[in-house]
Design a protein around this motif. Structure first.
Motif, short mmCIF file in Angstrom:
data_model
loop_
_atom_site.label_atom_id
_atom_site.label_comp_id
_atom_site.label_asym_id
_atom_site.label_seq_id
_atom_site.Cartn_x
_atom_site.Cartn_y
_atom_site.Cartn_z
N ALA A 444 3.75 13.36 3.94
CA ALA A 444 2.70 12.37 3.70
C ALA A 444 1.32 12.96 4.02
O ALA A 444 1.19 13.86 4.86
N TYR A 446 -3.03 11.55 4.40
CA TYR A 446 -3.79 10.34 4.67
C TYR A 446 -5.28 10.57 4.47
O TYR A 446 -5.77 11.70 4.53
N TYR A 464 3.84 11.06 0.01
CA TYR A 464 3.53 9.69 0.41
C TYR A 464 2.05 9.64 0.80
O TYR A 464 1.46 10.66 1.22
N LEU A 466 -0.76 7.57 3.20
CA LEU A 466 -1.12 6.62 4.24
C LEU A 466 -2.63 6.46 4.21
O LEU A 466 -3.36 7.41 4.51
N LYS A 467 -3.09 5.30 3.84
CA LYS A 467 -4.52 5.10 3.63
C LYS A 467 -5.33 5.34 4.90
O LYS A 467 -6.34 6.04 4.89
N CYS A 469 -3.71 5.91 8.16
CA CYS A 469 -2.92 6.62 9.17
C CYS A 469 -2.94 5.88 10.51
O CYS A 469 -3.04 6.48 11.57
N GLU A 473 1.14 1.91 9.65
CA GLU A 473 1.49 2.71 8.47
C GLU A 473 2.47 3.83 8.84
O GLU A 473 3.47 4.04 8.14
N ILE A 474 2.18 4.54 9.91
CA ILE A 474 3.06 5.64 10.32
C ILE A 474 4.43 5.10 10.70
O ILE A 474 5.46 5.66 10.32
N TRP A 477 6.47 4.10 7.70
CA TRP A 477 6.87 5.30 6.94
C TRP A 477 8.07 5.99 7.58
O TRP A 477 9.04 6.31 6.91
#
Length: 504
Positions: A444, A446, A464, A466-467, A469, A473-474, A477
Motif C-alpha cells: 500500500a 498513502y 492499495y 490509504l488516503k 494513513c 485506514e491502516i 487494511w
C-alpha cells in the motif's frame, strides 16, 4: 515565515521558470541551467526553507569548517590507508566504465554486498568487453563486495584555484542570472544569501570535478561509454561534461521510480540544439512509464534520449540470490514499512501518526499475551541510517524498544529479503512500492502525491491506497482477510536481464 515545498510544487515552480526564460536557456544555458536547476531541486527537496536568514548567515562559517574537515578526513582515509591501484597495462583495453555510489549496496545472504543498480549491468559488460567499476564515495571500502570496485579519488582540494579561473567566473555569472531570476519570480528574497552561497560552492565543486574527470578519462584510450547513477550531483555532472568533451557516450542508470515530478528526469522541455553539456546522452529506464515521463515535455528531442533498458535486479535476485526466509515466526501480519528520508519535506513526517497508533495498539496486545498478531519491521532509508534511527527514537519514545517492532537497512539485508519476510508492505511514495509488486504481498501507498504517481497501479489493484494513513485506514487494511493475491501489473518496471547490445 515557513513555506513548504514538496516534489510537485518544486516541479511546477521550475517549470514556470523555464517557460519564462526559455530563450536564455537555449542561448546560453547549455551548461549553467542544469547546474542551477539541479541545485534548486536538491536544495528545496532536502532543506528547511524558512525565513531565518540571520541564522543561516551565522552557520556559513560553521558549514565551511565542517566541509573542510570532512574533505581532509576523506583524503587522508583514501590516500593513506585505503589506496587501491589499477594495473595501468589494462587501461588501453577498457571500453566501459561504471560510476556508482555505495548507497546502492545491499547485503545479501552470503554476507557480501551487491550493487542492485549497477552490478547486473556491470557483470554483463564485463563478460563482453573490458570494464571497470568505481565508487564516488569511500563508504564501501570496508565491505566485502560481490564485484570488485575501485575508489574514484575526487578532487576535494583546490577550493581557491577558481578565484582566477575565467571559465569559473563566466559559468558563475550565468548560473547566478538563473538563480536571481528564480528568486525574483517566486518571491524568495528571504533565501537570497543562503542560496547564493550554496550555489557558489556547487559551481566550484562542479569545475573541480570536471577538470579532475578530464584528466582521469584521458588515461583510457579505448573508452567508449560511461555508466553512472544519480547524475545530478556535482561529481556526476562534472564527469558527464568531461566525457562529452571527449566524445564518450554517457548513460544514466535509473535508480528509483523517476515519477513525473522528478525534476532530474522529467520536465526538460527546452533543450539547446547540441544538448546540455552536463546531461547524460542516454537515460536507461526501468520501464515504459519513466521513458514516457521523460519524453513528455519534448517528445521530438534529439539529445538526452530515454531507452527501455529494464530493471535487472529483481530477476537477478530471483534467479541467483533469493532465499525465502524460513523461521518459526507465526505472526499473522508481518508489516514492512519502507521509510523515506527523515523530514525530506518540511510538511511531512516520515512516520505517520496512524502508524504510531498501530504500534501502541499491538504493543498493548503483546503485553497482554497476544504475541502472534503483528510485527512491524521498519526499513530505514539508505541515505540516512544514523539520522533516521535518531529520528525514530524521538518519534516513538519508549515504543522504540517494543517487542513488536524491529529495524532493517541495507547493512542488515537486501530490501528484497525484507519483502520475502513480509505479508504486508507500506510506504509513502518510495519506489519500493513498485518493486514490492512482484513479491505477491499486500502493498500500500498513502498520500495525495503517491496517488498521482501510482494512479495506474492503484486503479488496477496492484497497490492499495490509504488516503490519510490514519489508524482506522491502516487497521482496516491489515485486518482484511481477503487472501486473493494482488494483481501484478506496473509499467514502471520491465524485469529482464540486460541486453549486451545496448551495453557494448
Amino acid at each position: 515565515m515557513n513555506r513548504f515545498f514538496d516534489e510537485k510544487i518544486i516541479f511546477f515552480m521550475l517549470k514556470e521558470m523555464e517557460e519564462k526564460y526559455s530563450n536564455e536557456i537555449l542561448n546560453f544555458g547549455f551548461e549553467s541551467w542544469p547546474i542551477t536547476k539541479m541545485f534548486l531541486f536538491r536544495n528545496f527537496s532536502t532543506k528547511s526553507m524558512t525565513e531565518k536568514s540571520k541564522e543561516k548567515k551565522l552557520s556559513f562559517l560553521s558549514k565551511s569548517r565542517k566541509k573542510i574537515f570532512k574533505n581532509l578526513r576523506q583524503l587522508f582515509y583514501q590516500y593513506i590507508f585505503k589506496r587501491q591501484k589499477i594495473n595501468t597495462n589494462i587501461s588501453s583495453d577498457i571500453k566501459n566504465i561504471f560510476f556508482s555510489r555505495s548507497v546502492y549496496l545491499d547485503k545479501i545472504p552470503s554476507g557480501k554486498y551487491f550493487d542492485r543498480i549497477t552490478d547486473p549491468i556491470y557483470l554483463t559488460s564485463l563478460a563482453n568487453v573490458g570494464s571497470l567499476k568505481f565508487y564516488l564515495d569511500s563508504n564501501f571500502l570496508d565491505l566485502k563486495l560481490y564485484t570488485k570496485g575501485y575508489i574514484y579519488r575526487q578532487n576535494h582540494i583546490g577550493k581557491f584555484t577558481n578565484l582566477f579561473n575565467k571559465e569559473y567566473h563566466d559559468l558563475k555569472k550565468k548560473c547566478m542570472f538563473f538563480l536571481r531570476s528564480f528568486i525574483s519570480l517566486h518571491k524568495l528574497e528571504y533565501l537570497e544569501d543562503s542560496l547564493y552561497y550554496d550555489l557558489k560552492i556547487t559551481i566550484e565543486a562542479y569545475i573541480r570535478q570536471k577538470n579532475k574527470a578530464t584528466k582521469f578519462l584521458r588515461k583510457f584510450e579505448s573508452l567508449r561509454k560511461i555508466f553512472l547513477t544519480a547524475w545530478y550531483f556535482s561529481d556526476g555532472m562534472g564527469i558527464i561534461a568531461a566525457a562529452n568533451a571527449l566524445n564518450i557516450e554517457t548513460i544514466d542508470l535509473q535508480h528509483g521510480k523517476q515519477g513525473k515530478y522528478q525534476l532530474a528526469y522529467s520536465g526538460w522541455k527546452y533543450i539547446p540544439q547540441k544538448g546540455f553539456v552536463n546531461l547524460p546522452s542516454i537515460f536507461w529506464c526501468w520501464g515504459e512509464k519513466s521513458k514516457n515521463d521523460i519524453l513528455l515535455g519534448s517528445i521530438n528531442r534529439k539529445n538526452h534520449l530515454p531507452i527501455l533498458g529494464g530493471f535487472s535486479w529483481p530477476i537477478w535476485y530471483d534467479t541467483f540470490i533469493s532465499k525465502k526466509e524460513t523461521n518459526n515466526c507465526n505472526v499473522r501480519v508481518k508489516l514492512l514499512f519502507t521509510m523515506q528520508r527523515a523530514k525530506i519535506y518540511n510538511s511531512k513526517e516520515p512516520i505517520e501518526n496512524g502508524l504510531v497508533r498501530i504500534v501502541e495498539e499491538y504493543d498493548a496486545l503483546y503485553k497482554k499475551g497476544l504475541k502472534d498478531e503483528l510485527h512491524i519491521r521498519i526499513r530505514i532509508h539508505p541515505n540516512q541510517i544514523e539520522e533516521s534511527l535518531s529520528y525514530l527514537k524521538d518519534r516513538f519514545g519508549k515504543l522504540f524498544y517494543s517487542k513488536i517492532m524491529s529495524f532493517s537497512s541495507k547493512s542488515v539485508c537486501s530490501l528484497y529479503d525484507d519483502f520475502n519476510w513480509s505479508t504486508h508492505h507500506l510506504t509513502n511514495f518510495s519506489s519500493s512500492a513498485i518493486e514490492s509488486i512482484a513479491f505477491n504481498i499486500k502493498s500500500a501507498v498513502y498520500g495525495k502525491l503517491a496517488y498521482e504517481i501510482y494512479k495506474d497501479e492503484i486503479l488496477n489493484k496492484s497497490l492499495y491506497f490509504l488516503k490519510n494513513c490514519n489508524h482506522k485506514e491502516i487497521s482496516n487494511w491489515i485486518k482484511n482477510n481477503n487472501s486473493s493475491p494482488p494483481k501484478i501489473s506496473t509499467k514502471y518496471i520491465l524485469s529482464k536481464f540486460p541486453n549486451p547490445k545496448i551495453i557494448c
